[in-house]
Design a protein around this motif. Structure first.
Motif, PDB file in Angstrom:
ATOM      1  N   SER A   1       9.611  14.698  -6.506  1.00  0.00           N
ATOM      2  CA  SER A   1       9.639  15.649  -5.648  1.00  0.00           C
ATOM      3  C   SER A   1       8.741  15.413  -4.864  1.00  0.00           C
ATOM      4  O   SER A   1       9.277  16.144  -3.665  1.00  0.00           O
ATOM      5  CB  SER A   1      10.232  17.057  -6.130  1.00  0.00           C
ATOM      6  N   ALA A   2       7.483  15.390  -4.842  1.00  0.00           N
ATOM      7  CA  ALA A   2       6.323  14.691  -3.613  1.00  0.00           C
ATOM      8  C   ALA A   2       6.220  14.491  -2.821  1.00  0.00           C
ATOM      9  O   ALA A   2       5.353  14.003  -2.335  1.00  0.00           O
ATOM     10  CB  ALA A   2       5.055  15.285  -5.059  1.00  0.00           C
ATOM     11  N   VAL A   3       7.071  13.526  -3.379  1.00  0.00           N
ATOM     12  CA  VAL A   3       7.183  11.971  -2.791  1.00  0.00           C
ATOM     13  C   VAL A   3       8.514  12.553  -1.293  1.00  0.00           C
ATOM     14  O   VAL A   3       9.005  11.801  -1.740  1.00  0.00           O
ATOM     15  CB  VAL A   3       7.532  10.437  -3.716  1.00  0.00           C
TER      16      VAL A   3
ATOM     17  N   ARG B   1       4.488  13.009   3.495  1.00  0.00           N
ATOM     18  CA  ARG B   1       3.878  13.504   2.546  1.00  0.00           C
ATOM     19  C   ARG B   1       3.142  12.135   2.574  1.00  0.00           C
ATOM     20  O   ARG B   1       2.109  12.198   2.573  1.00  0.00           O
ATOM     21  CB  ARG B   1       4.302  13.888   1.253  1.00  0.00           C
ATOM     22  N   LEU B   2       3.399  11.122   2.245  1.00  0.00           N
ATOM     23  CA  LEU B   2       3.292   9.576   2.182  1.00  0.00           C
ATOM     24  C   LEU B   2       2.846   9.437   3.306  1.00  0.00           C
ATOM     25  O   LEU B   2       1.688   8.545   3.167  1.00  0.00           O
ATOM     26  CB  LEU B   2       4.252   9.021   2.240  1.00  0.00           C
TER      27      LEU B   2
ATOM     28  N   LEU C   1       1.262   9.388  -5.968  1.00  0.00           N
ATOM     29  CA  LEU C   1       1.833  10.968  -5.848  1.00  0.00           C
ATOM     30  C   LEU C   1       2.419  11.081  -7.060  1.00  0.00           C
ATOM     31  O   LEU C   1       2.212  12.250  -7.093  1.00  0.00           O
ATOM     32  CB  LEU C   1       2.389  10.718  -4.571  1.00  0.00           C
ATOM     33  N   ALA C   2       3.595  10.046  -7.171  1.00  0.00           N
ATOM     34  CA  ALA C   2       4.577  10.462  -7.748  1.00  0.00           C
ATOM     35  C   ALA C   2       3.976  10.776  -9.636  1.00  0.00           C
ATOM     36  O   ALA C   2       4.384  11.652  -9.820  1.00  0.00           O
ATOM     37  CB  ALA C   2       6.074   9.388  -7.994  1.00  0.00           C
ATOM     38  N   ASP C   3       3.113  10.087 -10.219  1.00  0.00           N
ATOM     39  CA  ASP C   3       2.542  10.414 -11.508  1.00  0.00           C
ATOM     40  C   ASP C   3       1.426  11.792 -11.219  1.00  0.00           C
ATOM     41  O   ASP C   3       1.252  12.141 -12.142  1.00  0.00           O
ATOM     42  CB  ASP C   3       1.839   8.901 -11.574  1.00  0.00           C
ATOM     43  N   ALA C   4       1.111  12.563  -9.978  1.00  0.00           N
ATOM     44  CA  ALA C   4       0.389  13.278 -10.203  1.00  0.00           C
ATOM     45  C   ALA C   4       1.368  14.619 -10.142  1.00  0.00           C
ATOM     46  O   ALA C   4       1.132  15.275 -10.659  1.00  0.00           O
ATOM     47  CB  ALA C   4      -0.110  13.015  -8.871  1.00  0.00           C
TER      48      ALA C   4
ATOM     49  N   ARG D   1       1.057  -1.307  -0.081  1.00  0.00           N
ATOM     50  CA  ARG D   1       0.079  -0.232   0.349  1.00  0.00           C
ATOM     51  C   ARG D   1       0.801   1.681  -0.260  1.00  0.00           C
ATOM     52  O   ARG D   1       0.541   2.113  -0.427  1.00  0.00           O
ATOM     53  CB  ARG D   1      -0.975  -0.224   1.251  1.00  0.00           C
ATOM     54  N   ILE D   2       1.897   1.008   0.565  1.00  0.00           N
ATOM     55  CA  ILE D   2       2.798   2.398   0.683  1.00  0.00           C
ATOM     56  C   ILE D   2       3.509   2.758  -0.631  1.00  0.00           C
ATOM     57  O   ILE D   2       3.528   3.762  -1.299  1.00  0.00           O
ATOM     58  CB  ILE D   2       3.998   2.642   2.006  1.00  0.00           C
ATOM     59  N   VAL D   3       3.964   1.186  -1.325  1.00  0.00           N
ATOM     60  CA  VAL D   3       4.195   1.996  -2.716  1.00  0.00           C
ATOM     61  C   VAL D   3       3.432   2.427  -3.439  1.00  0.00           C
ATOM     62  O   VAL D   3       3.741   3.185  -4.748  1.00  0.00           O
ATOM     63  CB  VAL D   3       5.247   0.036  -3.308  1.00  0.00           C
ATOM     64  N   THR D   4       2.022   1.947  -3.505  1.00  0.00           N
ATOM     65  CA  THR D   4       0.869   2.200  -4.239  1.00  0.00           C
ATOM     66  C   THR D   4       0.927   3.483  -3.852  1.00  0.00           C
ATOM     67  O   THR D   4       0.693   4.436  -5.176  1.00  0.00           O
ATOM     68  CB  THR D   4      -0.032   1.208  -3.748  1.00  0.00           C
ATOM     69  N   GLU D   5       0.749   3.748  -3.184  1.00  0.00           N
ATOM     70  CA  GLU D   5       0.397   5.741  -3.083  1.00  0.00           C
ATOM     71  C   GLU D   5       1.164   6.413  -3.276  1.00  0.00           C
ATOM     72  O   GLU D   5       1.303   6.868  -3.731  1.00  0.00           O
ATOM     73  CB  GLU D   5       0.395   5.423  -0.932  1.00  0.00           C
ATOM     74  N   ALA D   6       2.717   5.478  -3.285  1.00  0.00           N
ATOM     75  CA  ALA D   6       3.799   6.934  -3.355  1.00  0.00           C
ATOM     76  C   ALA D   6       3.895   6.965  -4.929  1.00  0.00           C
ATOM     77  O   ALA D   6       4.561   7.923  -5.980  1.00  0.00           O
ATOM     78  CB  ALA D   6       5.034   5.882  -3.156  1.00  0.00           C
ATOM     79  N   LEU D   7       3.476   5.823  -5.602  1.00  0.00           N
ATOM     80  CA  LEU D   7       3.710   5.752  -7.228  1.00  0.00           C
ATOM     81  C   LEU D   7       2.285   6.651  -8.050  1.00  0.00           C
ATOM     82  O   LEU D   7       2.738   7.978  -8.598  1.00  0.00           O
ATOM     83  CB  LEU D   7       3.918   4.198  -7.845  1.00  0.00           C
TER      84      LEU D   7
END
Length: 256
Positions: free
Chosen positions: A58-60, A64-65, A51-54, A43-49
């Motif tokens: 640098s937002a990751v 923030r996560l 956030l990065a895509d959106a 779930r952590i990796v999925t949310e990081a992806l």
């Protein structure tokens, strides 16, 4: 220390070993009693992806996560040491080939074309990849599986092993350059609100005057469609690259 482009400047051996453990053995979850925790490494990796895509790599950040996941920052550190390890998992996830593929029946040229187009599409889906230093990747099952997949498809070229790796490196370099141009165009339009067409139209009056000066005769005599959007520069370059490989493969066949 994490560099501006998302790469890591001061990685230690133990840090790399921890990433390899997370990639190949799974991080599991902290051993706790009671109800199963809602937070998982997946779930952590999925949310990081997401956030990065959106918003870009640098937002990751771990802070923030934790906000997006509705948990405390320290809770994330129970699953992975830091952002560098998280980035390793993110990269391996996006490079993981599909699991439901049918057996490959095409030739090597089609395989190279597929690899090139899939890689370009990958960069367009995840533009942040172009801002990450991947010169020294930590190899997990996704990346290794993707490399094995491509190698198995181009083996029929009859080249030596170093040459086969060279083909992949060459195609990757070509695609990365093309993807960077396309992604930068997309980002420029999003940032300024000015379309690519409007950007060039704003320069037209000045450029037309310059072309009439006689100082740039080669440019002045180009046809009107020379810079037209109908011409696919990516496909043109890809086919010329493949034509060159055709020559090499034919030469190897004659030498055999």
């Amino acid at each position: 220390m994490t560099s501006k482009n998302g790469g890591d400047d001061r990685r230690t051996g133990s840090d790399i070993t921890r990433s390899l453990e997370l990639l190949w053995e799974g991080g599991g979850r902290p051993a706790t009693r009671g109800p199963k925790p809602a937070l998982t490494l997946d779930r952590i990796v999925t949310e990081a992806l997401r956030l990065a895509d959106a918003e870009g790599i640098s937002a990751v950040s771990m802070r923030r996560l934790s906000t997006e996941l509705g948990t405390g920052t320290m809770s994330l550190y129970r699953y992975l040491p830091g952002k560098a390890n998280l980035l390793d998992l993110m990269l391996d996830r996006v490079y993981t080939p599909p699991e439901d593929e049918v057996p490959w029946t095409g030739g090597w040229r089609e395989a190279v074309e597929t690899y090139a187009r899939e890689t370009l599409a990958l960069y367009r889906r995840h533009p942040w990849l172009l801002h990450v230093n991947q010169a020294r990747p930590v190899l997990g099952p996704g990346a290794v599986g993707g490399l094995d997949r491509t190698l198995s498809r181009i083996k029929p070229m009859g080249l030596t092993d170093p040459e086969l790796i060279g083909v992949i490196v060459m195609v990757e370099g070509y695609v990365t350059g093309a993807a960077r141009t396309q992604v930068h165009e997309m980002e420029a339009e999003q940032r300024t609100g000015l379309s690519d067409q409007a950007f060039w139209e704003a320069q037209t009056p000045t450029l037309e005057k310059v072309m009439k000066s006689g100082r740039y005769p080669s440019l002045a005599t180009l046809s009107e469609d020379a810079f037209g959007t109908d011409f696919d520069h990516f496909e043109f370059g890809l086919q010329r690259l493949l034509d060159g490989l055709d020559v090499l493969v034919a030469r190897r066949g004659q030498e055999a």
